[in-house]
Design a protein around this motif. Sequence first.
Motif, PDB file in Angstrom:
ATOM      1  N   CYS A  60       6.283   1.568  -2.332  1.00  0.00           N
ATOM      2  CA  CYS A  60       5.208   0.894  -3.076  1.00  0.00           C
ATOM      3  C   CYS A  60       4.750   1.784  -4.227  1.00  0.00           C
ATOM      4  CB  CYS A  60       4.011   0.595  -2.169  1.00  0.00           C
ATOM      5  SG  CYS A  60       4.348  -0.658  -0.919  1.00  0.00           S
ATOM      6  N   GLU A  61       4.573   3.071  -3.929  1.00  0.00           N
ATOM      7  CA  GLU A  61       4.102   3.992  -4.971  1.00  0.00           C
ATOM      8  C   GLU A  61       5.145   4.120  -6.080  1.00  0.00           C
ATOM      9  OE1 GLU A  61       3.422   8.072  -3.816  1.00  0.00           O
ATOM     10  OE2 GLU A  61       2.138   8.398  -5.561  1.00  0.00           O
ATOM     11  N   ALA A  62       6.432   4.233  -5.674  1.00  0.00           N
ATOM     12  CA  ALA A  62       7.493   4.437  -6.666  1.00  0.00           C
ATOM     13  C   ALA A  62       7.634   3.216  -7.575  1.00  0.00           C
ATOM     14  CB  ALA A  62       8.816   4.730  -5.962  1.00  0.00           C
ATOM     15  N   VAL A  63       7.558   2.015  -7.006  1.00  0.00           N
ATOM     16  CA  VAL A  63       7.813   0.807  -7.793  1.00  0.00           C
ATOM     17  C   VAL A  63       6.562   0.368  -8.564  1.00  0.00           C
ATOM     18  CG1 VAL A  63       8.518  -1.626  -7.678  1.00  0.00           C
ATOM     19  CG2 VAL A  63       9.605   0.059  -6.191  1.00  0.00           C
ATOM     20  N   LEU A  64       5.391   0.480  -7.929  1.00  0.00           N
ATOM     21  CA  LEU A  64       4.171  -0.075  -8.529  1.00  0.00           C
ATOM     22  C   LEU A  64       3.248   0.994  -9.107  1.00  0.00           C
ATOM     23  CD1 LEU A  64       3.292  -2.467  -5.569  1.00  0.00           C
ATOM     24  CD2 LEU A  64       4.204  -3.180  -7.785  1.00  0.00           C
ATOM     25  N   GLY A  65       3.189   2.151  -8.448  1.00  0.00           N
ATOM     26  CA  GLY A  65       2.171   3.161  -8.777  1.00  0.00           C
ATOM     27  C   GLY A  65       0.882   2.776  -8.085  1.00  0.00           C
ATOM     28  N   TRP A  66       0.191   3.729  -7.459  1.00  0.00           N
ATOM     29  CA  TRP A  66      -1.011   3.366  -6.697  1.00  0.00           C
ATOM     30  C   TRP A  66      -2.117   2.803  -7.572  1.00  0.00           C
ATOM     31  CZ3 TRP A  66       0.143   2.015  -2.306  1.00  0.00           C
ATOM     32  CH2 TRP A  66       0.910   2.778  -1.421  1.00  0.00           C
ATOM     33  N   ASP A  67      -2.174   3.226  -8.841  1.00  0.00           N
ATOM     34  CA  ASP A  67      -3.270   2.726  -9.689  1.00  0.00           C
ATOM     35  C   ASP A  67      -3.213   1.203  -9.840  1.00  0.00           C
ATOM     36  OD1 ASP A  67      -0.901   3.140 -11.131  1.00  0.00           O
ATOM     37  OD2 ASP A  67      -1.968   3.169 -13.036  1.00  0.00           O
ATOM     38  N   ALA A  68      -2.038   0.581  -9.627  1.00  0.00           N
ATOM     39  CA  ALA A  68      -1.928  -0.882  -9.734  1.00  0.00           C
ATOM     40  C   ALA A  68      -2.487  -1.583  -8.505  1.00  0.00           C
ATOM     41  CB  ALA A  68      -0.467  -1.281  -9.912  1.00  0.00           C
ATOM     42  N   VAL A  69      -2.494  -0.885  -7.377  1.00  0.00           N
ATOM     43  CA  VAL A  69      -2.857  -1.521  -6.102  1.00  0.00           C
ATOM     44  C   VAL A  69      -4.373  -1.448  -5.930  1.00  0.00           C
ATOM     45  CG1 VAL A  69      -2.486  -1.514  -3.603  1.00  0.00           C
ATOM     46  CG2 VAL A  69      -0.617  -0.867  -5.149  1.00  0.00           C
ATOM     47  N   ARG A  70      -5.028  -2.622  -5.968  1.00  0.00           N
ATOM     48  CA  ARG A  70      -6.495  -2.645  -5.974  1.00  0.00           C
ATOM     49  C   ARG A  70      -7.080  -3.137  -4.660  1.00  0.00           C
ATOM     50  NH1 ARG A  70      -8.230  -2.062 -11.357  1.00  0.00           N
ATOM     51  NH2 ARG A  70     -10.265  -1.984 -10.370  1.00  0.00           N
ATOM     52  N   ALA A  71      -6.243  -3.727  -3.794  1.00  0.00           N
ATOM     53  CA  ALA A  71      -6.707  -4.221  -2.493  1.00  0.00           C
ATOM     54  C   ALA A  71      -5.486  -4.405  -1.607  1.00  0.00           C
ATOM     55  CB  ALA A  71      -7.437  -5.559  -2.658  1.00  0.00           C
ATOM     56  N   ALA A  72      -5.722  -4.523  -0.302  1.00  0.00           N
ATOM     57  CA  ALA A  72      -4.616  -4.816   0.617  1.00  0.00           C
ATOM     58  C   ALA A  72      -5.140  -5.683   1.752  1.00  0.00           C
ATOM     59  CB  ALA A  72      -4.006  -3.532   1.162  1.00  0.00           C
ATOM     60  N   HIS A  73      -4.264  -6.549   2.241  1.00  0.00           N
ATOM     61  CA  HIS A  73      -4.593  -7.366   3.411  1.00  0.00           C
ATOM     62  C   HIS A  73      -3.951  -6.710   4.621  1.00  0.00           C
ATOM     63  CE1 HIS A  73      -5.020 -11.049   0.564  1.00  0.00           C
ATOM     64  NE2 HIS A  73      -6.129 -10.327   0.610  1.00  0.00           N
ATOM     65  N   ILE A  74      -4.745  -6.527   5.666  1.00  0.00           N
ATOM     66  CA  ILE A  74      -4.263  -5.841   6.863  1.00  0.00           C
ATOM     67  C   ILE A  74      -4.114  -6.870   7.978  1.00  0.00           C
ATOM     68  CG2 ILE A  74      -4.735  -3.967   8.495  1.00  0.00           C
ATOM     69  CD1 ILE A  74      -4.301  -3.071   5.594  1.00  0.00           C
ATOM     70  N   ASN A  75      -2.899  -7.347   8.149  1.00  0.00           N
ATOM     71  CA  ASN A  75      -2.624  -8.353   9.175  1.00  0.00           C
ATOM     72  C   ASN A  75      -1.407  -7.939   9.973  1.00  0.00           C
ATOM     73  OD1 ASN A  75      -4.594 -10.229   8.016  1.00  0.00           O
ATOM     74  ND2 ASN A  75      -3.128 -10.458   6.346  1.00  0.00           N
ATOM     75  N   ASP A  76      -1.415  -8.233  11.265  1.00  0.00           N
ATOM     76  CA  ASP A  76      -0.193  -8.072  12.053  1.00  0.00           C
ATOM     77  C   ASP A  76       0.646  -9.328  11.829  1.00  0.00           C
ATOM     78  OD1 ASP A  76       1.726  -7.147  13.802  1.00  0.00           O
ATOM     79  OD2 ASP A  76       0.290  -6.603  15.371  1.00  0.00           O
ATOM     80  N   SER A  77       1.922  -9.255  12.176  1.00  0.00           N
ATOM     81  CA  SER A  77       2.830 -10.367  11.911  1.00  0.00           C
ATOM     82  C   SER A  77       3.335 -10.975  13.209  1.00  0.00           C
ATOM     83  CB  SER A  77       4.023  -9.881  11.081  1.00  0.00           C
ATOM     84  OG  SER A  77       4.941 -10.935  10.886  1.00  0.00           O
ATOM     85  N   LYS A  78       3.196 -12.300  13.306  1.00  0.00           N
ATOM     86  CA  LYS A  78       3.689 -13.028  14.474  1.00  0.00           C
ATOM     87  C   LYS A  78       5.209 -13.161  14.403  1.00  0.00           C
ATOM     88  CE  LYS A  78       0.596 -16.109  16.020  1.00  0.00           C
ATOM     89  NZ  LYS A  78      -0.200 -17.305  16.175  1.00  0.00           N
ATOM     90  N   THR A  79       5.769 -12.959  13.203  1.00  0.00           N
ATOM     91  CA  THR A  79       7.217 -13.146  13.006  1.00  0.00           C
ATOM     92  C   THR A  79       7.872 -11.796  12.725  1.00  0.00           C
ATOM     93  OG1 THR A  79       6.955 -13.548  10.653  1.00  0.00           O
ATOM     94  CG2 THR A  79       6.858 -15.473  12.085  1.00  0.00           C
TER      95      THR A  79
END
Length: 281
Positions: free
Chosen positions: A198-217
């Motif tokens: 994520c850091e390499a492709v986007l850079g952390w400065d681009a990431v402003r929020a995250a959704h924290i969910n577990d996955s049923k699949t």
Amino acid sequence: MIGCHLSVAGGLHHALVEAAALKLECVQVFTQNQRQWKARRLTREALDLWRRRRVARRPVVSHAGYLINLAAADPALRRRSIAALRSELRRCEALGIGVLVLHGGAHNGAGEAHGLDRVIRSINRVHRGLPDGSTVLCLETTAGAGTTLCGTLEHLAFIRRNVDEPGRVGVCLDTAHLFAAGYDLSGAAQTQDTLQRCEAVLGWDAVRAAHINDSKTPLGSRRDRHEHIGHGHIPLEAFAEVVNHAYLRTIPLILETPKAVAPDGRSWDEVNLAVLRGLLE
Ligand SMILES: [Zn+2]
Ligand SMILES: [Zn+2]
């Protein structure tokens, strides 16, 4: 900072009241019905109630409606989507919401390149129509089902690189979507690798929020089904890497897990919050 998506039934400010009761550090809301085009009118009374309950130290994230598709091949649907997104951004500005999360849309068979190009041109039109906006539009990582865009980090990076005003466009990660799209979160080391990507492709400065969910699949299933933390395919070690990550811990981390009463009588939000908080070092 850890928080939840909360309901605005009964008025927008209700989410802020509940956020305080749950001792959230951040909160996410829909500022209108997410399954309708018709926009909620922000009355002076609603704004007053909102401002009275608003606390500066508890950031609010808005999630845009589900009907918006900036990649739509149908020009009428694209125009409607652009108008709806402008109205979403205007409501955010009025409410003092700094981040608006949006799904990248689906190309419906026109091909990824055409879809991405339409998203970029649509965002440019939205921003040209709102020259003074300060709310950052954050495109969300998706599970990559069907012709949905943004199932890869590269799509998100491409959009940001090519819009006229990249400073007004960010990214919202979603653990369940990343996992379903094939980004490995099946252990601590795998999660560290995925976060480095994520850091390499986007850079952390681009990431402003995250959704924290577990996955049923399972990993790479391309199906978006949220599960309570620790009850799906993503282990707690992976969530521990996310909530303790040097950068991610400083931005809104929002639970979007199913709402209901847990077997022990608490709300599932309380249970999931307690699990995430228990992972904090
Ligand atoms: Zn979403
Ligand atoms: Zn989802």
